[in-house]
Structures are given as C-alpha cells and as structure tokens.
Design a protein around this motif. Structure first.
Motif, PDB file in Angstrom:
ATOM      1  N   LEU A   1       0.895  -1.158   0.037  1.00  0.00           N
ATOM      2  CA  LEU A   1      -0.141   0.117   0.049  1.00  0.00           C
ATOM      3  C   LEU A   1       0.721   1.194  -0.110  1.00  0.00           C
ATOM      4  CD1 LEU A   1      -2.797  -1.030   2.626  1.00  0.00           C
ATOM      5  CD2 LEU A   1      -3.108  -0.412   0.411  1.00  0.00           C
TER       6      LEU A   1
ATOM      7  N   LEU B   1      -0.523   6.380   3.143  1.00  0.00           N
ATOM      8  CA  LEU B   1      -1.700   6.841   3.062  1.00  0.00           C
ATOM      9  C   LEU B   1      -1.989   8.335   2.946  1.00  0.00           C
ATOM     10  CD1 LEU B   1      -4.679   6.066   3.986  1.00  0.00           C
ATOM     11  CD2 LEU B   1      -3.931   6.325   6.161  1.00  0.00           C
TER      12      LEU B   1
ATOM     13  N   TRP C   1      -5.705   1.790  -1.717  1.00  0.00           N
ATOM     14  CA  TRP C   1      -6.446   1.882  -0.466  1.00  0.00           C
ATOM     15  C   TRP C   1      -8.227   1.829  -0.602  1.00  0.00           C
ATOM     16  CZ3 TRP C   1      -4.916   1.628   4.270  1.00  0.00           C
ATOM     17  CH2 TRP C   1      -3.549   1.996   4.723  1.00  0.00           C
TER      18      TRP C   1
END
Length: 1191
Positions: free
Chosen positions: A418, A421, A444
């Motif tokens: 990932l 963020l 995400w």
C-alpha cells in the motif's frame, strides 16, 4: 558399507561371504533359481546392479537404493538432536544411519555417476526408479515439507538456498573463535563450465573428464548431477510427453536443483527449452496432470524467489498468466466444489495454494498487483467463512482452510504494498512497467472490503473446535483434534497478520501533530476500521481483559480465560503444526493489539486529546480508549513468562545446531548430510525461531527492564529472576537467528544493549561485589555516560562483527579472472575469501538468501568476541579495539553475575552453559597484543574480578561440582582415546577445544608477558592459570617451556595470588615424565633461583611435584625416572653450591619442624631415597651426606 539391505531397506548382519561386486548379477534372483536376494545387498553391490544388462535388475537395484535412502532420512529426522555421538555398543540390529547416509553420498560408491547413467536408460521403469532415487538423495519430500510449513508462518522471513556448506576454520587472526564465514562444499565455478571453457574443452577434451564430475559429486551430490548434465536430460524426457507420475518426479528434481544455490537456479533458467517445456504442462488437461502442474508452479515460485530478474522475465513472457490459469476459470461455488469429490478437492486445493504462493512472490517484488481485480471474484469464496458443517461433514476442512490461509497471506503481501496513506501520489495506474526497478502499489480503495471479510473470521464463537476450547480449555485440551485445530488457527493467524499490515501501512506519516495536516490525518474511514478491528479483538475474548481492568464486561465475558491462554496451552502440545500455528496467532494478536493502541493514541494526539471513541459509551469502547495492552497486561505477562520458560527448554536444540561429525552440517539438500534431527533445518528450530519472534514482539510492549529511571531500577532486587530471565532470553534469541534473520538479531541486540539493561547489569554487579569477597565495589563505579558509551560501542561492534557479509577484495577479482581461464577444479582455500559477488546480487534482488558468505547462526560463545578483539588481527574499522574490549569486559562480568543469580534461584543460564575453557581463553586473548585493556583502573578491576570468579569455577570443577555443560564437555573429552590413555582429570583442554595449534598461542602470550607486563600481577595470574593441573599436559608443558626459554619463570605471582586455589595447581601429583624433566631442567639451569626468592608459583610447582615424585614413588616402572631426576638435582647442587637452600626446601617439603620425631624419621627416609638414587656414585653420595649434615 558392509551391511546388507533387503528390498524393504532392512539392514541385515554384516556380510562375511565370498560374494563380490563383480559377481553380484550372477547370484541375483533374476539370473538364478531360489531366493538369493533375501540375503540382501551391500551399497556397492546395489550400485553395481544398476549397470546390469537386465532392465528388471537395474530397476530393482534403484528401488532398493531409494528405499535405503528414504529409511535413512526417516530415521535421521526422528533422532534426538542431542544424540550426536554414535553409540559404540555393537548390537546386531543397531544401524548408524548417519554413517549410511554419509557413505551413500560420499565419493566411494560413485552414486551420482550411476544415477546419471541410469537416467539415460531407454526403459521407463528404470528411469522412473532412478528419478525416485534422485528425489531421495536430494531429500525432496522432507525439504518441501519443511518449506511448506515455513511458508505458513509469515511473509517477512526469507527462505534459504540449500547447498551444502562448511564453516571457515578458526585461526589466530580471528582470536580462534568459532563462527567463521560459511563456504560452499564445492565452488560455484566448478558446477558449470563457462562458454570459454567449453570451447577450449572442445579442442582438448582431456581437460574435462568424468573423474572431475565424480570429484564434484563427492563434495556435493546436487552440484555433481548438474555438472553431469542432468538438466538437459530431464528437459529431453519432459519433451517426450512422459507418464504423469514420471513427469511429476522429473519436475520435482528440477525444483530441488533450483533450491540448491544461485548457480544452480541460473543453470535451470539457462538450460535450453527447459522452462518452456515446464510451462507447457499447464496446457495439459485432466485431473491426473494436477500433481505435475503443482510441481511446475512450485518450480516457477522457487526460481522467482531466487532472482527478481527471473520474476520479471516470467511477467514479460506471460508465464505468470499461464501458471494462474485456475483463477481465470468460472468462479467456484462451495456446493460444486464439495460435490466434485474429496480427491479432486485435495488436488485443486494444493494447486491453488501453490498458485497463490507464486502470486505472493510476485507481489513482494511489486509485480502483478493489478491482477487483484481479476482474481478477486474467484477469491471471494475462500475469503468468507464457509458453512463449517458442510465442509467438516465432507472431510475437506483442511483443504478449504489451506486456500483461505494463502488468500489472506496474499492480502497481507498486498497490504505491504500500500502507498503512503497521506501521500499526494496515490498510485492508481493499472499498467505494468517492465523494469527491474518498477514497483506497483495496491490501492487503499480495496482495503475496507477486505477488512470486513477478515473481521468475519474473528468471531471465535462461530468457529468450531476453537469455540469449544475457549469455553472449557482444560476439558477440551485432552481431546483436541490436531489437524482441524491447526488449519483453523493458521487462518486466524493469516487474518491477524493481514490486518497488522494494513494498520502498519496506515502509520506511514509523522507522529507529531506539528508536521501533520489534521484534515488529512483524521480520516473518518480510518477511525472506522480501527474501531472495528479493536472492538472485535476485545469482544471476542482474544485477551483476558477482566484481570487488569476496572470495568465489568458482561457482553463478552469469558468465564474460563481467553484465546491467548488457549494458544499457550496448544503451544505445549507435542504436535509441531499446532504449536507453530498457535504461536503465529499469538504473535499476530500481540502486534495487532499494539497497532490499534498506537492508532488510538496518535488520533488523540492529533486531535488535542479528543476521545477516539467519542459518542460511544459501551464498556468495550472504554477499554479501547484505555488501551488493549494496558487492559490485558496480566494476560500478556503470563504469555511472556511461559514463552521464556519454553525458550529456555529449547536450549539443547540450539547447542546441537553445529554439533556434527560426518560431512559437515550442509543445511538442506541431503538433509544436513545426516545431521541428527535435521540440524538447523528441523521444525524444532523453526518453532524455536517463531517463539523468539513472539518474545521480541512482547518486548515491544513489556520492557526487558522496567523503566529508565535509575531509582526504579535500583529498587529491583538483583535476585529478581523475572528480569534476569528476560535478559537471558535475549541471549538465547540471538543464537536462533539464521541466514535471512539479520533483522531479528539486530532487534535482539538493540534490546540486549538497551540502556536500562546495561544499567541493571551494573546494579547487579555492584550488589554482587558488596556481598562477595572479590573486590571493593567502590573500585569501579560506572556513571550514566559510561552506560551510554557501552551501549553504543557494543551495538556497533557486534553488528559489524557478526552481521557483516563477506566482501570481495581486488586480489580476489584478479583470481576470478585467472580461474575463468583455468580448466582444473577449483579448491576452496581457507586463506582466500570466496567470491561474494553472487551473494550480494542475489541477496539484494531475490527472496532467497545464501548460507555462504555470512556467519549466522552465532556460536554459543559469540559474546566473548568483544573481549577477544585485542588479539583479533581482523579488527573492526569503526571502533577502537580498546574501547570494545573494555565494554566487552563489563558486559561479560554483568552476564556472569546474572548467571550466578539465576543459578542461585535454580534457573538455567545460557552463560553457565559455555565451557570455562572459552572464557579463560577470551581473557588471555584480551592480553595477546598489548595491555591496553588493563590500562584503566576500572577495567583492570573488572578483569581481576572475572579471574576470581573463574578461579572459583575451576575449584568447583576440580571438586566435581560442575555445570551440566562442563560435565558434558568433560565426558566428551574423557571418551576420546587420548584422554582414556592418560586417565587424567583434565577439564581445561585448550588445545582440544580451542585449536590444535594452541601451544603456539601460549608462546605468544608468554612473549608479550615478558616484554610488556613487567611482572603485572593480573597478567601474571592469567599466564599462571595454564600451569593448573586441570589444564591438559601439552599446554602446561608448552607454557612452562616458553617461560623457561625467555627466563620469565620468576615473573609469575605467588601461588596464593593465582587464579583458583593452590590445591588445584599441586594435586594430583604430576606423573608426566616430560613435565617433570622440564621442572628439573629449569632447576639445574638456575632459572628457578630468582623464582625461589620471590616465592613464585613456578618454584612452588617444581618443588612440590619433584619432591612428591622423588620421595613418594614406589612403582617399579617409575624408579628409573625417579633416580634420573634425583641425580640431576644432586649434580646441579655439586656444581652450584648456592642452590643448597633450594635443595633443602625440596628435602623438607611438606614437613613440620614442630612434629620433631616424625620430621626426623621422614627426613632420614628421604635421604635414604636419595642415596639409592645415586647408584653408588661417590660424588653424588658426598652431596647427600652434606645435606644429611644440614638436616
């Protein structure tokens, strides 16, 4: 081997008949009547029979060899790890399977050559039997079982190549310490000839002979087979469309070759048409082809793990898509899958597991992440909890959960890809960049649905077997069903680790609110899934919240405990799979609890203390606000205490890792070349490693030593076994780290040299010195700045010493160029460092690591290296040797004090398990080059305190009060032929234990002592300890002669100031004639005259042993030696009258003037002995009469 084996690999009594290898075919069952084969065959005869003219004989011989190899592997695997020494009881039915295995793989039978010839056979039955034998000799089944189990644990641990290796021999330049760099049994350049060599060999074929192949195969059977061209032959056989069973066996052999080493993996990739032929297996239809397809996917996975470039090639050429064909088919339904039958479910489950593992490898490199959208529909069936009654009723729970486990491990790997963020660059591209440096990222956008699916597996009350255990663990534990329990626990473990990875990636932004955009940091959906995960952990009884919380949780009350306690009980089960799955679950539970707490804490920091659970008034929400770790602290403390005890009980597993006899440890192919229990490749070691990782995770939330506050540290009692056990556990964890576990070892070193730990050890030493009679504690007081200095130095040194990979020098580059133009087989020279370029390339671009070119696992005495650095010519470049040695001395003293406290509380200590001979050697090595380590007063006091402690240990050894390790060591030495001949009580066997050239090291020590010490008492004590009677005779003699040759006998301290008690130097009376002659020679040469004046231990030893031997020897075989010594001393007295006092001391030794009648009688008796020794020599009799007149 002289013992005969039947076709069931039963070993009969040794053959004493006239049969020979040459006539084995003539007496065979297929050539003669009767049943002569019932007598069995020797290995030589079976190998000879593989070249019979009759195909049936060849096949039967190969089947016999495969049966023997399989039986040997089975027995070796189940041998006790500690039973490394072969029993000598000649019982007929006892079989030394280590000897069988070492012989078969050794050079004498030429097994590899016979197998390679058999592979060219034109009969399918012979080729099939040959393949099965090669699979056995490469330990395919056992190794794959090990790797299959290891891959269930986590995606973070790298697997290793399996080529046989050996340690570099310890030498003086490295302080004689074990734990050198690993080297391959055969050099990689000997496995494959380069194009240049091949072209030159065409011109002169004599350069590359079959004998060269046989030599390589004797060093490493897999390398020998590759050198003999086994890969092109397998490729040809696969192209001929063989039967499914033969096809599966052929691919299995290629898998074993690919797992061997980077060189062999490259050989598989470069073999013309081999990969293309393997890929074509995926196009073959029929369930009967599934086993071959499973092995083909496994091969692609191993090759991809070996090198990132290979993985990229598979993506470019569509190999990945062909291998994953099963996930492009119509989506399964549970009903249709169940109705297809258990055998079909079994095969499809195994195939899909390997396909998911292959995809996971690609994801770890950053490839094929965008395929998630394509594969997710097919994954949905396996991600949701099934109707358990249906799959349990059809006995396919294991098959279903294995796919589910791998699916969640794939999601874990995706979660680790990932993006940040809060990064502005949210990677959304759906195309693949065909570059070695390219990396895709997961989105995400997919996270929230995956969390919902994962959370559905956290409702423990809905999961069979586990729910009943939590309800009444003690009652259900005795009736636990091992296989289903393990399969379900592996799924929960994978789910927890997947959620951990998501929470961890959500942390990819600074922790201080000053540097964070609050609008981007407090995302509502982030708070939402953190709440969901945390509340599921609390509500479903994963941890016992009641024990440490002020709240009453009626909604999720667990009457009989928590899942954590159940997992602790399961860990103590004898089934390894259940134990591994339970520990993996516990580790995921600890990590996810910590991450949830961190998210809650960070959210409150960013939002200026605002409640994370605002508007939620339930008791679970309040517990989440308070913190899961804090609320379940008692439960976690119990887990930590249990696993520290478990790790301590696994100490024997650690000690046996490098205890090998035949052929070296060779971790992998050949199943450790016969290592008992599999050596480092056993599931027991894997379980111990997972235990250690759980303990490290617990130390993230439960400090080893409570607080940094010195007041709180000093309030801890030094005999507090809990804190000391935690420190001891860190030392045990360090020993478990193997290749690829550098991060684990680095983390363990961080904890071990954490400032509170060193401060606590210092406090324990202060307490120890105040209550013991070694030295005044005020002589050495370390402050806070000293502990900070020790912490930094020790961390830096041990990392560089043990974690640094081997480098390639300019000289070696030149040597490599020469070797490329050479035809002869390359020899692995001890003094030349091997080629490390391949290691660095594969370690950086692959997921498999090599045993070669690195040092792990650590030797048992690894912590002594800091003390030995003064004598280590290969010193570290980043820190001063004197600083390292002083820090190492403090650390060693702290560990010794810790060990004494643990032993006083009846607890085992790893330090007490190190033979004393290594510790005394380390102190000597610290003085080997100079006396810098004694230059500072505090370091000198620490050095002397260690000498005093080891002196007491020597006295205990002499009195028979030994530690278990020293008893084991003494028994081992006593079992050797040399010790049996001497019949001595020696336990400090420096030459046997440290190095065979230890006498040369002793001479160097004496030279330094004479040149620099000027009679320093601490240095003198260290030199004198080599004259102790528990030291082996050769070292004692070397020490005495070295002191005599440079006239340094008088520099030794008095016997009362030496290490250990005086009795240990004097008893038992010396009976080695060469040592007694050395004493007499020193006496007659005058070297002991100053020693007698200074009351040196050298004079005391000479007087005691000469007097006792001359005056108390009555055995007839010793009389000649007695007379010889007496004559030498009397003749010296006649030439040097000033030795009169010395000779009178010898005459009166051990007598008291106060006991006058006894004194006179004994003196008269001794004078008679001297007169008898003179053999009528008048001049010597005059000297005796003169002594008689002096009385």
């Amino acid at each position: 081997m002289s013992s005969r084996k039947s076709f069931h690999s039963n070993c009969d009594k040794p053959d004493v008949g006239p049969c020979s290898v040459e006539n084995v075919a003539e007496r065979d069952l297929l050539r003669t009547e009767g049943d002569p084969a019932a007598l069995g065959y020797t290995i030589h005869e079976a190998v000879a029979l593989t070249r019979s003219m009759i195909p049936g004989q060849r096949a039967i011989a190969l089947k016999l060899l495969a049966s023997v190899l399989s039986k040997a592997l089975h027995n070796l695997q189940h041998m006790d790890n500690c039973s490394q020494v072969r029993k000598t009881n000649p019982v007929d039915d006892f079989v030394d399977w280590q000897a069988v295995w070492a012989f078969v793989l050794g050079p004498e039978p030429q097994m590899a050559l016979s197998l390679r010839i058999a592979l060219d056979d034109n009969h399918d039955s012979v080729v099939m039997a040959c393949c099965k034998t090669i699979q056995s000799i490469l330990s395919f089944d056992i190794n794959e079982f090990f790797f299959d189990t290891a891959e269930k644990v986590t995606t973070s641990k790298k697997n290793t190549f399996m080529a046989p290796v050996f340690r570099s021999r310890p030498d003086a330049d490295g302080g004689f310490l074990h734990g050198g760099y690993w080297k391959y049994n055969t050099k990689p350049s000997n496995i494959l000839l380069t194009n240049e060599q091949n072209s030159e060999d065409d011109e002169n074929e004599e350069q590359h002979t079959i004998q060269d192949d046989v030599v390589v195969a004797g060093q490493d059977v897999a390398s020998g087979l590759v050198r003999m061209g086994v890969l092109p032959r397998i490729c040809y056989l696969l192209e001929m469309d063989p039967l499914p069973a033969l096809e599966e066996s052929l691919v299995s052999i290629v898998v074993s070759v690919a797992r061997h080493s980077p060189t062999c993996a490259d050989a598989v990739m470069k073999c013309p048409n081999l990969i293309q032929t393997v890929v074509k297996i995926f196009t073959k239809q029929g369930v009967e082809r599934y086993p071959s397809q499973i092995k083909a996917v496994l091969l692609l996975k191993v090759l991809s793990q070996a090198n990132k470039r290979v993985c990229l090639d598979f993506v470019k050429h569509g190999v990945f898509q062909q291998a994953m064909w099963h996930w492009y088919k119509n989506v399964f339904t549970l009903e249709s899958w169940v109705k297809s039958g258990r055998e079909y479910c079994k095969l499809t489950s195994a195939l899909m597991v390997e396909q998911l593992r292959l995809w996971r490898v690609f994801i770890q490199y950053g490839f094929c992440i965008t395929y998630f959208v394509d594969f997710f529909p097919a994954m949905c069936l396996w991600l949701n909890p099934p109707t358990f009654t249906k799959i349990i009723g059809n006995d396919i729970l294991g098959e279903f959960t294995s796919i589910t486990r791998e699916a969640y491990l794939v999601l874990e790997a995706l979660a680790q890809r990932l993006p940040n963020l809060h990064s502005m660059d949210q990677v959304n591209k759906q195309t693949i960049d065909f570059s070695i440096y390219a990396a895709e990222f997961w989105s995400w956008n997919h996270v929230s649905p995956m969390i919902d699916l994962a959370i559905s597996w956290l409702s423990l009350r809905d999961i069979p077997y586990i729910s009943s255990l939590i309800a009444d663990p003690k009652k259900s534990m005795s009736h636990v069903e091992v296989a289903p329990m393990a399969s379900l626990l592996w799924v929960i473990s994978a789910v927890l680790h997947m959620l951990c990875s998501i929470l961890d990636r959500a942390f990819a932004f600074p922790c201080t609110h000053k540097n964070v955009d609050k609008q981007n940091s407090s995302l509502p959906w982030l708070r939402h899934f953190v709440l969901k995960i945390g509340l599921q952990i609390i509500k479903n009884g994963f941890l016992d919240i009641l024990c440490s919380s002020k709240y009453e949780f009626e909604d999720f009350y667990t009457e009989n405990g928590s899942l954590a306690r159940v997992l602790c009980l399961l860990r103590q089960q004898k089934n390894v799979d259940v134990s591994l799955s339970s520990v993996s679950c516990l580790r995921g539970l600890v990590q996810i609890s910590q991450l949830v707490d961190e998210h809650v804490r960070r959210a409150k920091t960013i939002n200026n203390g605002q409640s994370f659970t605002e508007g939620m008034l339930g008791l679970p929400e309040k517990t989440l606000e308070e913190g899961i770790i804090r609320s379940a602290q008692n439960d976690l403390l119990q887990v930590l205490t249990l696993f520290i005890d478990v790790l301590s009980s696994e100490k024997q597993v650690l000690q046996s890792v490098e205890m090998f006899g035949r052929g070296g440890p060779a971790p992998g192919i050949g199943f450790g070349w016969g290592s008992c229990g599999g050596g480092f490749w056993s599931l027991n070691v894997l379980l111990a490693q997972i235990d250690s990782q759980l303990i490290l995770s617990l130390y993230n939330i439960i400090p080893v030593v409570s607080e940094n506050d010195p007041i709180q540290v000093e309030s801890i009692r030094p005999d507090n076994a809990i804190t000391l056990q935690r420190i001891n556990s860190m030392l045990e964890i360090c020993l478990l780290a193997g290749p690829g576990d550098e991060a684990t070892l680095d983390k363990a070193l961080d904890y071990l040299f954490h400032l509170p730990v060193l401060r606590y050890l210092g406090f324990c030493v202060n307490h120890f010195l105040h209550h013991m009679k070694f030295s005044n504690a005020s002589d050495w007081q370390y402050g806070e700045e000293d502990y900070i200095f020790f912490s930094e130095i020790l961390k830096l040194y041990y990392r560089e010493r043990w974690l640094t990979a081997k480098r390639k020098t300019a000289t070696q580059v030149h040597n490599d160029d020469i070797h490329k133009r050479s035809h002869a087989l390359e020899t692995i020279h001890e003094e030349i460092e091997p080629h490390a370029a391949v290691s660095r390339d594969h370690s950086s671009n692959g997921l498999l690591v090599e045993w070669a070119y690195q040092r792990l696992p650590l030797p048992m005495h690894w912590f002594l290296s800091a003390v030995c650095i003064m004598g280590d010519l290969k010193k570290m470049a980043t820190c001063s040797p004197a600083d390292v040695a002083k820090s190492g001395l403090f650390f060693l003293l702290g560990l010794e004090v810790m060990s004494s406290f643990l032993c006083s509380t009846s607890r085992d200590s790893l330090i007490s398990g190190i033979p004393l001979v290594w510790k005394l050697h380390a102190l000597s090595m610290a003085l080997h080059v100079n006396m810098d380590v004694l230059g500072e007063e505090r370091s000198g006091n620490v050095f002397k305190t260690l000498q005093d402690m080891y002196g007491q240990h020597i006295d205990q050894l002499k009195c028979g009060n030994m530690t278990s390790k020293d008893e084991e060591y003494r028994d081992f030495v006593a079992s050797s032929s040399e010790a049996q001949v001497s019949g001595s009580q020696e336990v400090l066997n420096f030459q046997t234990t440290i190095h065979e050239s230890y006498n040369t090291f002793v001479e160097d020590i004496v030279e330094q002592f004479c040149a620099m010490s000027y009679g320093d008492i601490i240095y003198g004590r260290q030199v004198a300890v080599y004259l102790h009677r528990t030291v082996e005779a050769s070292v004692r003699l070397a020490m005495w002669n070295a002191l005599f040759n440079i006239h340094a006998l008088e520099l030794l301290p008095p016997i009362g100031k030496c290490i250990a008690g005086a009795e240990g130097y004097l008893e038992p009376v010396e009976d080695k004639e060469e040592i007694l002659e050395a004493y007499a020679k020193s006496w007659t040469s005058g070297c002991l005259e100053k020693a007698s004046t200074r009351e040196s231990v050298s004079f005391t030893l000479a007087v005691h042993h000469l007097s006792c031997f001359i005056f108390n020897t009555s055995a007839s075989e010793k009389l000649a030696m007695r007379n010889k010594l007496a004559k030498s001393l009397l003749r010296s007295y006649s030439l040097k009258p000033h030795q009169e006092t010395m000779l009178l001391t010898l005459l009166r030794y051990g007598l008291m003037f106060s006991q006058e009648p006894t004194y006179k009688t004994e003196v008269a008796r001794r004078l008679v002995v001297l007169k008898e020794a003179c053999d009528g020599n008048s001049s010597l009799l005059v000297m005796v009469e003169k002594l008689e007149s002096l009385g």
